[in-house]
Design a protein around this motif. Structure first.
Motif, PDB file in Angstrom:
ATOM      1  N   ILE A   5       5.833 -10.510  25.007  1.00  0.00           N
ATOM      2  CA  ILE A   5       6.272 -11.826  25.476  1.00  0.00           C
ATOM      3  C   ILE A   5       5.781 -12.863  24.485  1.00  0.00           C
ATOM      4  O   ILE A   5       4.581 -12.954  24.215  1.00  0.00           O
ATOM      5  CB  ILE A   5       5.719 -12.145  26.880  1.00  0.00           C
ATOM      6  CG1 ILE A   5       6.199 -11.108  27.902  1.00  0.00           C
ATOM      7  CG2 ILE A   5       6.132 -13.548  27.322  1.00  0.00           C
ATOM      8  CD1 ILE A   5       5.615 -11.311  29.285  1.00  0.00           C
ATOM      9  N   ASP A   6       6.692 -13.624  23.934  1.00  0.00           N
ATOM     10  CA  ASP A   6       6.316 -14.662  22.960  1.00  0.00           C
ATOM     11  C   ASP A   6       5.472 -14.103  21.816  1.00  0.00           C
ATOM     12  O   ASP A   6       4.430 -14.656  21.459  1.00  0.00           O
ATOM     13  CB  ASP A   6       5.557 -15.797  23.655  1.00  0.00           C
ATOM     14  CG  ASP A   6       6.463 -16.980  23.963  1.00  0.00           C
ATOM     15  OD1 ASP A   6       7.687 -16.840  23.798  1.00  0.00           O
ATOM     16  OD2 ASP A   6       5.943 -18.034  24.376  1.00  0.00           O
ATOM     17  N   ASP A   7       5.914 -12.987  21.271  1.00  0.00           N
ATOM     18  CA  ASP A   7       5.266 -12.344  20.124  1.00  0.00           C
ATOM     19  C   ASP A   7       3.866 -11.822  20.431  1.00  0.00           C
ATOM     20  O   ASP A   7       3.073 -11.563  19.527  1.00  0.00           O
ATOM     21  CB  ASP A   7       5.200 -13.307  18.914  1.00  0.00           C
ATOM     22  CG  ASP A   7       6.577 -13.724  18.441  1.00  0.00           C
ATOM     23  OD1 ASP A   7       7.504 -12.890  18.505  1.00  0.00           O
ATOM     24  OD2 ASP A   7       6.733 -14.884  18.028  1.00  0.00           O
ATOM     25  N   SER A  43      14.151  -1.493  35.963  1.00  0.00           N
ATOM     26  CA  SER A  43      14.233  -2.656  36.854  1.00  0.00           C
ATOM     27  C   SER A  43      12.987  -3.530  36.734  1.00  0.00           C
ATOM     28  O   SER A  43      13.066  -4.762  36.806  1.00  0.00           O
ATOM     29  CB  SER A  43      14.404  -2.198  38.302  1.00  0.00           C
ATOM     30  OG  SER A  43      15.623  -1.514  38.474  1.00  0.00           O
ATOM     31  N   ILE A  44      11.833  -2.880  36.520  1.00  0.00           N
ATOM     32  CA  ILE A  44      10.583  -3.635  36.357  1.00  0.00           C
ATOM     33  C   ILE A  44      10.621  -4.446  35.063  1.00  0.00           C
ATOM     34  O   ILE A  44      10.254  -5.626  35.035  1.00  0.00           O
ATOM     35  CB  ILE A  44       9.377  -2.670  36.364  1.00  0.00           C
ATOM     36  CG1 ILE A  44       9.261  -1.997  37.728  1.00  0.00           C
ATOM     37  CG2 ILE A  44       8.094  -3.411  36.002  1.00  0.00           C
ATOM     38  CD1 ILE A  44       8.199  -0.914  37.793  1.00  0.00           C
ATOM     39  N   VAL A  45      11.095  -3.818  33.984  1.00  0.00           N
ATOM     40  CA  VAL A  45      11.204  -4.513  32.696  1.00  0.00           C
ATOM     41  C   VAL A  45      12.157  -5.693  32.814  1.00  0.00           C
ATOM     42  O   VAL A  45      11.873  -6.794  32.325  1.00  0.00           O
ATOM     43  CB  VAL A  45      11.688  -3.541  31.593  1.00  0.00           C
ATOM     44  CG1 VAL A  45      11.971  -4.311  30.302  1.00  0.00           C
ATOM     45  CG2 VAL A  45      10.649  -2.452  31.345  1.00  0.00           C
ATOM     46  N   LYS A  46      13.282  -5.488  33.489  1.00  0.00           N
ATOM     47  CA  LYS A  46      14.272  -6.568  33.661  1.00  0.00           C
ATOM     48  C   LYS A  46      13.679  -7.712  34.469  1.00  0.00           C
ATOM     49  O   LYS A  46      13.877  -8.900  34.147  1.00  0.00           O
ATOM     50  CB  LYS A  46      15.516  -6.039  34.358  1.00  0.00           C
ATOM     51  CG  LYS A  46      16.644  -7.079  34.494  1.00  0.00           C
ATOM     52  CD  LYS A  46      17.869  -6.487  35.143  1.00  0.00           C
ATOM     53  CE  LYS A  46      19.016  -7.480  35.163  1.00  0.00           C
ATOM     54  NZ  LYS A  46      18.680  -8.749  35.840  1.00  0.00           N
ATOM     55  N   LEU A  47      12.912  -7.381  35.505  1.00  0.00           N
ATOM     56  CA  LEU A  47      12.293  -8.405  36.336  1.00  0.00           C
ATOM     57  C   LEU A  47      11.302  -9.245  35.530  1.00  0.00           C
ATOM     58  O   LEU A  47      11.254 -10.474  35.661  1.00  0.00           O
ATOM     59  CB  LEU A  47      11.580  -7.751  37.517  1.00  0.00           C
ATOM     60  CG  LEU A  47      10.984  -8.699  38.557  1.00  0.00           C
ATOM     61  CD1 LEU A  47      12.082  -9.454  39.288  1.00  0.00           C
ATOM     62  CD2 LEU A  47      10.132  -7.932  39.555  1.00  0.00           C
ATOM     63  N   ILE A  48      10.531  -8.580  34.679  1.00  0.00           N
ATOM     64  CA  ILE A  48       9.575  -9.296  33.839  1.00  0.00           C
ATOM     65  C   ILE A  48      10.310 -10.210  32.856  1.00  0.00           C
ATOM     66  O   ILE A  48       9.931 -11.362  32.654  1.00  0.00           O
ATOM     67  CB  ILE A  48       8.664  -8.300  33.084  1.00  0.00           C
ATOM     68  CG1 ILE A  48       7.744  -7.585  34.071  1.00  0.00           C
ATOM     69  CG2 ILE A  48       7.834  -9.022  32.015  1.00  0.00           C
ATOM     70  CD1 ILE A  48       6.906  -6.480  33.459  1.00  0.00           C
ATOM     71  N   GLN A  52      10.149 -14.475  32.573  1.00  0.00           N
ATOM     72  CA  GLN A  52       9.266 -14.637  31.420  1.00  0.00           C
ATOM     73  C   GLN A  52       8.603 -16.008  31.374  1.00  0.00           C
ATOM     74  O   GLN A  52       7.396 -16.113  31.134  1.00  0.00           O
ATOM     75  CB  GLN A  52      10.066 -14.394  30.134  1.00  0.00           C
ATOM     76  CG  GLN A  52       9.229 -14.421  28.872  1.00  0.00           C
ATOM     77  CD  GLN A  52       9.973 -13.851  27.687  1.00  0.00           C
ATOM     78  OE1 GLN A  52      10.539 -12.758  27.780  1.00  0.00           O
ATOM     79  NE2 GLN A  52       9.996 -14.581  26.588  1.00  0.00           N
ATOM     80  N   ASN A  53       9.364 -17.065  31.632  1.00  0.00           N
ATOM     81  CA  ASN A  53       8.792 -18.414  31.573  1.00  0.00           C
ATOM     82  C   ASN A  53       7.707 -18.614  32.625  1.00  0.00           C
ATOM     83  O   ASN A  53       6.658 -19.211  32.353  1.00  0.00           O
ATOM     84  CB  ASN A  53       9.891 -19.464  31.756  1.00  0.00           C
ATOM     85  CG  ASN A  53      10.837 -19.525  30.571  1.00  0.00           C
ATOM     86  OD1 ASN A  53      10.478 -19.164  29.451  1.00  0.00           O
ATOM     87  ND2 ASN A  53      12.060 -19.970  30.800  1.00  0.00           N
ATOM     88  N   SER A  54       7.964 -18.104  33.823  1.00  0.00           N
ATOM     89  CA  SER A  54       6.966 -18.213  34.887  1.00  0.00           C
ATOM     90  C   SER A  54       5.721 -17.412  34.538  1.00  0.00           C
ATOM     91  O   SER A  54       4.587 -17.839  34.803  1.00  0.00           O
ATOM     92  CB  SER A  54       7.543 -17.722  36.210  1.00  0.00           C
ATOM     93  OG  SER A  54       8.615 -18.534  36.618  1.00  0.00           O
ATOM     94  N   LEU A  55       5.912 -16.264  33.930  1.00  0.00           N
ATOM     95  CA  LEU A  55       4.780 -15.413  33.548  1.00  0.00           C
ATOM     96  C   LEU A  55       3.908 -16.087  32.492  1.00  0.00           C
ATOM     97  O   LEU A  55       2.685 -15.976  32.531  1.00  0.00           O
ATOM     98  CB  LEU A  55       5.279 -14.067  33.032  1.00  0.00           C
ATOM     99  CG  LEU A  55       5.528 -12.996  34.098  1.00  0.00           C
ATOM    100  CD1 LEU A  55       6.235 -11.799  33.492  1.00  0.00           C
ATOM    101  CD2 LEU A  55       4.218 -12.574  34.746  1.00  0.00           C
ATOM    102  N   ILE A  56       4.534 -16.784  31.558  1.00  0.00           N
ATOM    103  CA  ILE A  56       3.776 -17.484  30.516  1.00  0.00           C
ATOM    104  C   ILE A  56       2.860 -18.526  31.150  1.00  0.00           C
ATOM    105  O   ILE A  56       1.686 -18.670  30.775  1.00  0.00           O
ATOM    106  CB  ILE A  56       4.726 -18.138  29.492  1.00  0.00           C
ATOM    107  CG1 ILE A  56       5.421 -17.053  28.662  1.00  0.00           C
ATOM    108  CG2 ILE A  56       3.966 -19.094  28.578  1.00  0.00           C
ATOM    109  CD1 ILE A  56       6.516 -17.578  27.758  1.00  0.00           C
ATOM    110  N   LYS A  57       3.377 -19.256  32.146  1.00  0.00           N
ATOM    111  CA  LYS A  57       2.562 -20.247  32.857  1.00  0.00           C
ATOM    112  C   LYS A  57       1.406 -19.566  33.594  1.00  0.00           C
ATOM    113  O   LYS A  57       0.276 -20.054  33.595  1.00  0.00           O
ATOM    114  CB  LYS A  57       3.429 -21.033  33.848  1.00  0.00           C
ATOM    115  CG  LYS A  57       4.445 -21.948  33.189  1.00  0.00           C
ATOM    116  CD  LYS A  57       5.268 -22.678  34.234  1.00  0.00           C
ATOM    117  CE  LYS A  57       6.311 -23.585  33.570  1.00  0.00           C
ATOM    118  NZ  LYS A  57       7.151 -24.291  34.575  1.00  0.00           N
TER     119      LYS A  57
END
Length: 208
Positions: A5-7, A43-48, A52-57
């Motif tokens: 995620i984001d390199d 499905s887990i990879v797709k969900l992540i 992605q933006n929420s996960l970064i926060k």
């Protein structure tokens, strides 16, 4: 499992339960996915990816919490701890120590001295007749202090040592006041306010 995620590469821990839904959280820099036994990896990879933006926060918030937890605080002041020295020395914003074990032992002794000094001070300030308190120190998860009116023990949370000393003073006044009023009734808070008028400010600091 790992994901980029984001390199940056992040560890992903998958916990499978008998869940209907899938939940994602971040803890200690790791992405944790709780999902149903039958959920495929794709499905887990797709969900992540979709979140992605929420996960970064979430990751940024978790990193800030980790910084606070890892930093060393003593009575409201932050110190850099440097290990590998023969003795223990505190110099401005740095603490030099042989190792963590020796530092913990030293700090506990210093905390005991300061806690006792402040407890003795406030005991002598009280005009009401209260028993001589016995100091106990331990780590507590849900309380800053405990007053045992039967054996006269006042137990103070070890973690108070990370906050400004005004917070320690407030908790001591709070617990000594319980020798007069067992419950948090109006008269109790009037007594606390009598000796510590700014108790609301200290309570606010302890909640941050």
């Amino acid at each position: 499992m790992q994901i980029e995620i984001d390199d940056k590469i992040y560890e992903v821990e998958i916990i499978k339960k008998n869940n209907r839904n899938t939940y994602i959280r971040v803890k200690d820099g790791k992405i944790i996915v709780t999902t149903n036994y039958l959920t495929p990896r794709s499905s887990i990879v797709k969900l992540i990816r979709d979140n992605q933006n929420s996960l970064i926060k979430m990751i940024n918030t978790d990193n800030k919490k980790q910084d606070k937890k890892d930093n060393f605080y003593l009575f409201g002041k932050q110190y850099d701890v440097i290990y590998g020295f023969n003795g223990i020395e505190i110099d401005n914003d740095k603490i030099y120590a042989p190792n963590k074990k020796e530092l913990d032992k030293y700090i506990l002794n210093e905390i005991k001295k300061i806690y006792q000094i402040r407890l003795d001070y406030w005991y002598n300030v009280f005009e009401e007749k209260i028993p001589v308190p016995n100091l106990k120190i331990r780590k507590m998860t849900s309380r800053w202090g405990v007053c045992n009116t039967k054996n006269h023990n006042v137990t103070l949370n070890y973690e108070l040592s990370k906050y400004d000393i005004t917070c320690l003073d407030y908790v001591i006044v709070h617990e000594l006041s319980h020798f007069i009023y067992h419950d948090h009734q109006k008269d109790f808070w009037n007594l606390v306010s009598k000796y510590y008028p700014k108790y609301k400010e200290a309570r606010k600091m302890l909640k941050e």
